[in-house]
Structure formats: structure tokens, C-alpha cells
Design a protein around this motif. Structure first.
Motif, PDB file in Angstrom:
ATOM      1  N   TYR A  39      -6.600   8.520  -2.671  1.00 13.05           N
ATOM      2  CA  TYR A  39      -5.950   7.349  -2.332  1.00 13.05           C
ATOM      3  C   TYR A  39      -5.317   7.215  -1.047  1.00 13.05           C
ATOM      4  CZ  TYR A  39      -5.835   6.379  -7.478  1.00 13.05           C
ATOM      5  OH  TYR A  39      -6.326   6.316  -8.925  1.00 13.05           O
TER       6      TYR A  39
ATOM      7  N   ASP B 217      -4.334  -5.679  -6.659  1.00  9.49           N
ATOM      8  CA  ASP B 217      -5.569  -6.382  -6.746  1.00  9.49           C
ATOM      9  C   ASP B 217      -6.785  -5.531  -6.834  1.00  9.49           C
ATOM     10  OD1 ASP B 217      -4.011  -8.685  -7.444  1.00  9.49           O
ATOM     11  OD2 ASP B 217      -4.299  -9.595  -5.338  1.00  9.49           O
ATOM     12  N   GLN B 218      -7.029  -4.679  -5.777  1.00  7.16           N
ATOM     13  CA  GLN B 218      -8.061  -4.006  -5.665  1.00  7.16           C
ATOM     14  C   GLN B 218      -8.199  -2.727  -6.479  1.00  7.16           C
ATOM     15  OE1 GLN B 218      -7.083  -3.849  -1.251  1.00  7.16           O
ATOM     16  NE2 GLN B 218      -8.944  -4.765  -0.598  1.00  7.16           N
ATOM     17  N   LEU B 219      -7.087  -2.517  -6.986  1.00  6.18           N
ATOM     18  CA  LEU B 219      -6.865  -1.288  -7.960  1.00  6.18           C
ATOM     19  C   LEU B 219      -7.364  -1.792  -9.321  1.00  6.18           C
ATOM     20  CD1 LEU B 219      -4.052   0.925  -6.644  1.00  6.18           C
ATOM     21  CD2 LEU B 219      -6.657   1.337  -6.506  1.00  6.18           C
ATOM     22  N   ASN B 220      -7.397  -3.115  -9.398  1.00  5.19           N
ATOM     23  CA  ASN B 220      -7.569  -3.854 -10.930  1.00  5.19           C
ATOM     24  C   ASN B 220      -6.422  -3.438 -11.770  1.00  5.19           C
ATOM     25  OD1 ASN B 220      -9.837  -5.212 -10.127  1.00  5.19           O
ATOM     26  ND2 ASN B 220     -11.048  -3.140 -10.347  1.00  5.19           N
TER      27      ASN B 220
ATOM     28  N   LEU C 202      -8.138   5.593   0.677  1.00  8.19           N
ATOM     29  CA  LEU C 202      -8.143   4.134   0.324  1.00  8.19           C
ATOM     30  C   LEU C 202      -7.086   3.310   1.063  1.00  8.19           C
ATOM     31  CD1 LEU C 202      -8.737   4.154  -3.479  1.00  8.19           C
ATOM     32  CD2 LEU C 202     -10.346   3.343  -1.860  1.00  8.19           C
ATOM     33  N   SER C 203      -5.955   4.000   1.203  1.00 16.56           N
ATOM     34  CA  SER C 203      -4.963   3.246   2.116  1.00 16.56           C
ATOM     35  C   SER C 203      -5.233   3.003   3.461  1.00 16.56           C
ATOM     36  CB  SER C 203      -3.475   4.091   2.051  1.00 16.56           C
ATOM     37  OG  SER C 203      -2.563   3.748   2.750  1.00 16.56           O
TER      38      SER C 203
ATOM     39  N   ASN D 125     -10.482  -4.710   7.436  1.00 15.99           N
ATOM     40  CA  ASN D 125      -9.653  -4.950   6.258  1.00 15.99           C
ATOM     41  C   ASN D 125      -8.183  -4.331   6.480  1.00 15.99           C
ATOM     42  OD1 ASN D 125     -11.501  -6.187   4.950  1.00 15.99           O
ATOM     43  ND2 ASN D 125     -12.080  -4.603   4.137  1.00 15.99           N
TER      44      ASN D 125
ATOM     45  N   GLN E  33      -7.436  -0.587   1.315  1.00 13.04           N
ATOM     46  CA  GLN E  33      -7.962  -1.017  -0.212  1.00 13.04           C
ATOM     47  C   GLN E  33      -7.025  -0.845  -0.970  1.00 13.04           C
ATOM     48  OE1 GLN E  33     -11.420  -2.367  -0.384  1.00 13.04           O
ATOM     49  NE2 GLN E  33     -10.501  -2.792   1.899  1.00 13.04           N
TER      50      GLN E  33
ATOM     51  N   GLN F   8       0.965  -0.986   0.088  1.00 15.84           N
ATOM     52  CA  GLN F   8       0.095   0.013  -0.010  1.00 15.84           C
ATOM     53  C   GLN F   8       0.687   1.425   0.033  1.00 15.84           C
ATOM     54  OE1 GLN F   8      -4.433  -0.785   1.606  1.00 15.84           O
ATOM     55  NE2 GLN F   8      -3.074   0.001   3.168  1.00 15.84           N
TER      56      GLN F   8
ATOM     57  N   THR G 234      -4.292  -1.726  -2.896  1.00 15.10           N
ATOM     58  CA  THR G 234      -3.409  -3.075  -3.337  1.00 15.10           C
ATOM     59  C   THR G 234      -3.816  -3.001  -5.146  1.00 15.10           C
ATOM     60  OG1 THR G 234      -5.098  -4.560  -3.109  1.00 15.10           O
ATOM     61  CG2 THR G 234      -3.800  -4.168  -1.038  1.00 15.10           C
TER      62      THR G 234
END
Length: 464
Positions: free
Chosen positions: A412, A424-427, A415-416, A250, A420, A137, A422
Motif C-alpha cells: 500500500y 476511487d482507485q481502491l474501489n 501504491l501511495s 499521476n 494510486q 492518500q 485513493t
């Protein structure tokens, strides 16, 4: 110095001339993920933790040792005085010996200590995984900040360049008006001073841009070339309470603290086993290669500590204190993460308000500047009034740009704090580090001789 200005000029041109391929924010995040030394370091730390689980499992298995020995002995009985007194003829003798032994030992009972050690190792692996997520992150957040900051500094440089051009025009206008006697030399001097200040501001902005380029390279792995416009912001949460709830579930810091609590609980149980006896068995087979004789010895050993000066009790109390400390640390982690979410949410809201106010300020400052400059041509305003209006417009535009950049990075950051941010989570659409791959390969403590090639393939895959 020429290289410096050339680099600045090339970077500033990124917003002017579109290239065949622009580097997007997603591209930058992917590059940061793949080139991060911090991620490589912590992935190696995780693999070391995986091996601790294999080491703990190995303690449940028998220990088999093999030993072989060979010796040669020469005996010299030659003693002149002894020979005279006894009349014995001097004698020499030689002997050789060679043997091999195979020993197997196995821990039968230790109060479940070895199995609990495996549980500690597994929880340590999970804790280390969460630490790796936290590093990931931070790497991605640094990349976002670096990307946005380069774009901001490019826009600030362009703004400062425009300011220098505008003030140069005002200086020339002041000189022309001075020639015809409409203004005094003081007006010209004021314009000259403002132009010098504008040039100094431009130089500072260009320096800030160069520093932003260096930060970009450190965070992303290469210098920026042609940055695309910022994409639409991701959706973080609908409310502060929703963001806080997601974070508590999370965030890797809280999850890591939870695993540390479990480790502390198990260590208390391990400390209890120190008060229990230990039972072990052994089997030793010895063979004399020269004589052909051999023997087999099987045994069982029961041991217990009668007195140890209070050490076991102290270790047990220490484990209890560690358990309490871990529980308190978990509670504090929730407090810290919750506070971070609140601060991040507040920052986004503040910056959003600043953007809205900044837009109004820019509009008003633009109208004021145009009006003052028009009035100055009619003699109703002085050169100083025009310069002041220009400075206010410049400040308003710069403030709005900075607020927009801060708001973008702030989302962002939010999100950190929610756990959230990462890959994967940022696609991002890339193959990310698989924490299970290496663990699954070593969790049963395989022999390197039979599994080495498989481990090498996994390490090669991880490296790519």
C-alpha cells in the motif's frame, strides 16, 4: 488496570471466536475516509480556493455603490456685542438636506491583469485539489497500517501467551525431574527465569496491542472490535520501472508542482502589466431629495506611473526568480517521488524475501525444538538447551509475522508513492468528495441572495 486487561482480552478474542459481522479492511478504510478531520480541513481549504476564483472573476465586473445622506443645520447669529453695535435683531436659522448618489465604476484596461488573476486562481484550485489527494492518500495509508498493526499485535500476544504456557510446562517438567534427581536446582532456576522473561514479554506485547488499538481509533475513528482476515493484496505494478512511470504521471506532488509552475509563469506576465497604463470609467448619478435637483457625471480616467523608485522592476525580477524556483521544485518533486518509489519497491522485495526465509527458519526451528525436547527427556539435552530452542522458535515466528505485516503495508505504501492510493482507485464503493461540485456553484461569483440556498445544499451534501 482491570479495564486494561479486559480490553486486551476482548481484542485477543477477535481471532478466536467468529462474530456475526467482522470489520473488513475495506470497512476500516471507508470509516477512515468519512471520519477524517484532516480531510474535512483540507476540503474546506479547497472550497476557500474555489472562492478565490470567484473573487478574481468579480474583479472584471463593474463596481456599483450607493450612498445616501441627510443633514440638519442650525445657525445661531445671537451675538450681544454684535447686536449692540449693528442694531441687528438676533436671528436663528435651520436647514435640512437629503441626497442620494449611485456610482458605477468599471476597469477598461489594465494589460489583462484581471484575466490573468483568474487564471492564477484556477491553477491554485487545481493545485489545492492535488494537495487534497495527497492528504487522502496519507489518511488511507494510516488506516491500512493501523488495521494491519492491530492484527499483528493480536497474533504476537497469542504467540507470547503460547510461549508462557510452554515455558510453564518446561518449568514444571524441570521441577519434576529435579525431584527425582535428574537435573539440578540450576535447571529449575533457569526455567523460572525464562518464564519470568516470557511473562514480561507478554506484558509488553499486551501493551503494544493497547497502543495499536489507540492508533486504530485515531486513524479510523473507532476502536477495533472483530477484525476480518486481510484480503488479497492489490496489484501495484509489474516492475519497478513501471511503478516509477505511473508515479511520474499521476503522483499528486508532481501534478501539484506542475500547477505551481503555471502559476509562476502567469505571475511573471502579471508583473509585466505593472509597466502598462490603466484605463477606467465611472458614472455617478446624484439626486437632491428636497430640491428635486440632480446631476449626472460620467468620466474616464487614464493613469500611469512615471516613477516608483524601481519597485516595478524589482517585482518583475522577483516573479522571474519565483518562476525559476517553481521549475526547480517540479524537477525535485520528480526526483523525490522516483526515490520514494524505488525505496518502497525495495522494501516490498526485502520483506518478501524475509517471509520466505522466515518460513524456512520457522520450520527448522520447530523441528529443532521438538528434537531438543525429545533428547532432553532422554537426558541428552539440558533444560537450558530446551529453553534456548523454544526462544529461537518464538523469535522465528515473531519475525515472520512482522515481515508479513511489513510486506502487506509496504504494498500500500508503494501504491501511495505511485499516486494510486485513493478511495476511487481502491474501489471502496462509496460516494467520495466531488471537487467540482462547489467550484461549479461559485466559479461565476453568484450573489448569495439568489444562490445561497443552492450553496447550502451543496455544503450539506459535502458534509454527508
Amino acid at each position: 488496570m482491570q479495564k486494561f486487561w479486559a480490553a486486551v482480552a476482548v481484542t485477543a478474542a477477535m481471532v478466536a471466536a467468529p462474530a456475526a459481522r467482522s470489520e473488513t479492511l475495506a470497512d476500516a478504510l471507508i470509516s477512515a475516509y468519512r471520519s477524517s478531520n484532516l480531510l474535512d480541513q483540507n476540503q474546506a481549504v479547497l472550497r476557500a480556493a474555489d472562492e478565490d476564483a470567484a473573487i478574481a472573476l468579480a474583479q472584471l465586473r463593474p463596481v456599483i455603490t450607493f450612498a445616501t445622506q441627510a443633514s440638519w443645520t442650525k445657525t445661531d447669529n445671537d451675538s450681544p456685542i454684535g447686536n449692540i453695535l449693528t442694531g441687528v435683531t438676533p436671528a436663528y436659522s435651520e436647514s435640512t438636506d437629503a441626497s442620494a448618489s449611485l456610482t458605477a465604476s468599471f476597469l477598461i484596461y489594465a494589460g489583462g491583469r484581471s484575466k490573468m488573476a483568474i487564471d492564477v486562481a484556477k491553477e491554485s484550485v487545481l493545485s489545492t485539489r492535488e494537495a487534497l489527494v495527497r492528504v487522502e492518500q496519507q489518511v488511507l495509508l494510516d488506516a491500512v497500517s493501523a488495521y494491519v498493526n492491530v492484527r499483528l499485535q493480536i497474533e504476537i500476544v497469542a504467540l507470547r501467551q503460547s510461549n508462557v504456557r510452554l515455558i510453564s510446562q518446561e518449568l514444571q517438567a524441570a521441577k519434576d525431574r529435579f525431584e527425582v534427581g535428574e537435573v539440578t536446582l540450576t535447571d529449575v532456576s533457569l526455567a523460572e527465569a525464562r518464564r519470568a522473561a516470557a511473562q514480561a514479554g507478554l506484558a509488553a506485547a499486551q501493551g503494544a496491542l493497547e497502543a495499536a488499538r489507540e492508533r486504530y481509533k485515531a486513524a479510523i475513528g473507532h476502536y477495533p472490535s472483530n477484525l476480518a482476515s486481510l484480503p488479497k493484496l492489490p496489484v501495484a505494478a509489474r516492475s519497478e520501472d513501471a511503478a516509477r512511470a505511473i508515479a511520474v504521471r499521476n503522483h499528486p506532488v508532481i501534478k501539484q508542482a506542475g500547477h505551481e509552475v503555471k502559476i509562476s509563469d502567469i505571475r511573471v506576465d502579471i508583473a509585466k502589466t505593472a509597466f502598462l497604463p490603466t484605463v477606467s470609467s465611472s458614472l455617478t448619478v446624484t439626486e437632491d431629495w428636497l430640491s428635486g435637483q440632480g446631476n449626472t457625471v460620467a468620466g474616464i480616467r487614464f493613469s500611469d506611473t512615471i516613477y516608483q523608485g524601481g519597485e516595478r522592476s524589482a517585482l518583475f525580477r522577483k516573479a522571474l526568480a519565483g518562476k525559476e524556483a517553481s521549475a526547480a521544485a517540479q524537477l525535485q518533486a520528480v526526483v523525490d517521488v522516483s526515490e520514494a518509489v524505488g525505496n518502497a519497491w525495495s522494501n516490498v522485495m526485502v520483506q518478501q524475501a524475509s517471509i520466505e526465509a522466515g518460513g524456512l527458519q520457522v520450520t527448522a526451528a520447530q523441528k529443532a525444538f521438538e528434537g531438543v525436547r525429545e533428547e532432553a527427556t532422554l537426558g541428552a539435552r539440558t533444560t537450558l538447551d530446551v529453553l534456548n530452542a523454544e526462544q529461537e522458535l518464538l523469535d522465528a515466528r515473531a519475525t515472520k509475522l512482522e515481515a508479513e505485516a511489513s510486506r502487506y503495508v509496504g504494498v500500500y505504501q508503494l501504491l501511495s508513492t505511485m499516486g494510486q492510493l485513493t478511495a476511487d482507485q481502491l474501489n471502496l464503493g462509496i460516494t467520495t468528495f466531488d471537487p467540482d461540485a462547489y467550484y461549479n456553484a461559485v466559479k461565476k461569483a453568484p450573489l448569495t441572495s439568489t444562490r445561497g440556498k443552492k450553496l447550502d445544499k451543496i455544503l450539506e451534501k459535502i458534509g454527508n
